[in-house]
Scaffold this active site. Structure first.
Site: not given
Ligand code: NAD
Length: 494
Positions: A175, A228-229, A233, A250, A284, A385
């Site tokens: 996804k 993701g965020s 998470g 992550e 990130c 962040e």
């Molecule tokens: P996000 O959390 O908005 O989205 C990430 C993913 O989660 C997307 O595919 C989104 O569609 C999905 N998602 C959203 N709500 C959901 C739910 N309720 N259930 C299941 N899936 C859901 O993050 P973003 O804006 O795409 O990315 C930026 C964030 O990612 C920043 O916080 C960044 O630090 C983090 N990030 C972390 C790493 C790491 O390895 N630690 C690497 C890259 C990015």
């Protein structure tokens, strides 16, 4: 004519059952629409799960070295398509071409690393405490792995999850983030062309809160790997906790670079510019705090703000561009709101601080590289962040204070120290609370053969990369073979 893209479910490219689509636009120029992508619903996810079960039944019985050969071909195809995929990625999410080429290269490295792991995937043979008894343990695939990924590394991050998950014998449901569906599409095309049996991978586009959630809440998807965020998470973690699922998280970061008084300042300047403004600060591991010793503060901040103000903004496909746009308008608004917060908190704006809207930049989500000086470690811009081109400078008087400031956020992903003193470097490595520490390099630059991940609210103890990622995608089985021909009781008959 605008292209309409599909999901990949049950071995076919199929339209979503909802009949709904969303536009995918170029963040450097909103008039440029890349295509229409499915806004899928839970019913599409259910079909993907049923298909992935069939895929798992076959793939898990395919020998690991043969699975590795498929990933070898995936790597070869990515090499052939590196330029085309990098261009598509820049058009879709904005970062400059040199960086999207690096993103594809990370996928290539991950494919070749996973391919060779097919001939290792070591288990352990250990002595039994009883005579004429053999004991060993080995890794088994778990089932369907649900992969949920962010927008900022549209190819690399999916491959960090997908390739080891596949190598270990799992089926995967992918996804991708809503902002980068095209790169997800191109990646799945490569997998199929490389010979991955069709039902082993499923691609379901759509909103995280709809299709992502449907996958996380389904009992037949026992492993979730999420990047993701921290906010998202936590939502996913709560469900997986209740359902006893394997979960690799992550999440966010607030990474700092420490510059000591004895540092090579030219080197530190190059490092902080790249760390803070590369990928427009949307990494990130981005350097979002500069912790600088007071004796070098003035020179560092003066030279840094001069250079940051000269960085050339523009379309990432233009070779002259140094900083691309933010991924979407909401992200640009969020960055600007943090700049307003910083000003209200009393930090001193020394570079940037506004959207860039001159000429063609007006059509995109550009924001000037921004630096705040005089930042206190407790200010929101030093703790939360922002995920954009905003650097907060904190001044300190000792290594101990620098490390205390470095550790004063809820996150713990990456970190760095610039010093020529090996004793200071070693103390920093020991005392910094983060999954990664660089010495005389910025907070970015991870290589695929090492563990990648963070502590505190950045992660939940899992690591991607290297041999460590295999723990997320395998289950151990212990096997005892008694060839004594009689009943032997462990702990009793010895
Ligand atoms: P996000 O959390 O908005 O989205 C990430 C993913 O989660 C997307 O595919 C989104 O569609 C999905 N998602 C959203 N709500 C959901 C739910 N309720 N259930 C299941 N899936 C859901 O993050 P973003 O804006 O795409 O990315 C930026 C964030 O990612 C920043 O916080 C960044 O630090 C983090 N990030 C972390 C790493 C790491 O390895 N630690 C690497 C890259 C990015």
């Amino acid at each position: 004519m605008l292209e309409t893209f599909k999901n990949f479910i049950a071995g076919e490219w199929v339209a979503p059952t909802t009949g709904e689509y969303f536009d995918n636009r170029n963040p450097a120029d909103w008039n440029d629409v890349i295509g229409k992508f499915p806004r899928s619903g839970p019913a599409d996810m259910l079909k993907a799960i049923e298909s992935a079960k069939r895929g798992f039944a076959k793939w898990s019985k395919t020998p690991a070295p043969i699975r590795g050969q498929v990933l070898q071909r995936v790597g070869d195809l990515l090499v052939q398509r590196k330029d085309a995929m990098a261009k598509a990625m820049t058009r879709e999410m904005g970062k400059v071409l040199a960086e999207t080429r690096g993103d594809v290269q990370e996928g290539i490295d991950t494919a070749y690393y996973a391919a060779t792991e097919g001939r290792r995937l070591f288990g352990r043979t250990v002595p039994s405490e009883l005579r004429n008894k053999w004991a060993m343990s080995y890794r088994r695939p778990i089932g369907i792995a649900g992969l949920i990924t962010p927008f900022n590394f549209p190819l690399a991050i999916p491959t960090w999850k997908m390739f080891p998950a596949l190598l270990c014998g799992n089926a995967v449901i992918f996804k991708p983030a809503e902002d980068v569906p095209h790169t997800g599409h191109l990646l799945v095309e490569v997998l199929i062309e490389a010979g991955l049996p069709p039902e082993v991978v499923q691609l379901v586009h759509g909103q995280g809160s709809v299709v992502g959630r449907a996958m996380v809440e389904h009992r037949d998807v026992p492993v979730i790997s999420f990047t993701g965020s921290t906010e998202t998470g936590s939502i996913i973690g709560a469900t997986c906790g209740k359902m006893h699922k394997r979960l690799s998280l992550e999440m966010g970061g607030k990474n700092a670079m420490i510059v000591m008084g004895d540092a090579d300042l030219d080197l530190a300047l190059d490092g902080v510019l790249w760390g803070a403004f590369g990928t427009t600060g949307q990494r990130c591991t981005a350097t979002s705090r500069l912790i600088v010793m007071k004796q070098v503060h003035d020179e560092m901040v003066r030279r840094l703000s001069e250079r940051a103000s000269k960085l050339r903004l523009g379309d990432g496909l233009d070779p002259a561009t140094e900083v691309g746009p933010l991924v979407n308008r909401a992200q640009r608004d969020k960055v600007h709101s943090y700049v307003e917060i910083g000003k209200k908190e009393g930090a001193k704006l020394v570079a940037g601080g506004s959207p860039a809207e001159e000429g063609p930049l007006r059509e995109g989500n550009f924001y000037r590289p921004t630096i705040f000086d005089g930042v206190e470690p407790t200010m929101r811009i030093a703790v939360e962040e922002i995920f954009g081109p905003v650097l907060s400078v904190v001044t300190v008087s000792s290594l101990e204070e620098a490390i205390q400031v470095q550790n004063s956020t809820p996150y713990g992903l990456s970190s760095s120290i610039y010093t020529r003193d090996v004793n200071r470097a070693m103390r920093a490595i020991r005392d910094i609370e983060a999954g990664i520490t660089y010495v005389n390099g910025p907070t970015i630059g991870a290589e695929v053969q090492l563990p990648f991940g963070g502590v505190k609210e950045t992660g939940n103890g899992h690591r991607e990369g290297g041999p460590t990622v295999i723990d997320a995608f395998t289950e151990w089985k212990s096997v005892y073979i008694d060839y004594s021909g009689k009943l032997q009781k462990a702990q009793i008959d010895r």
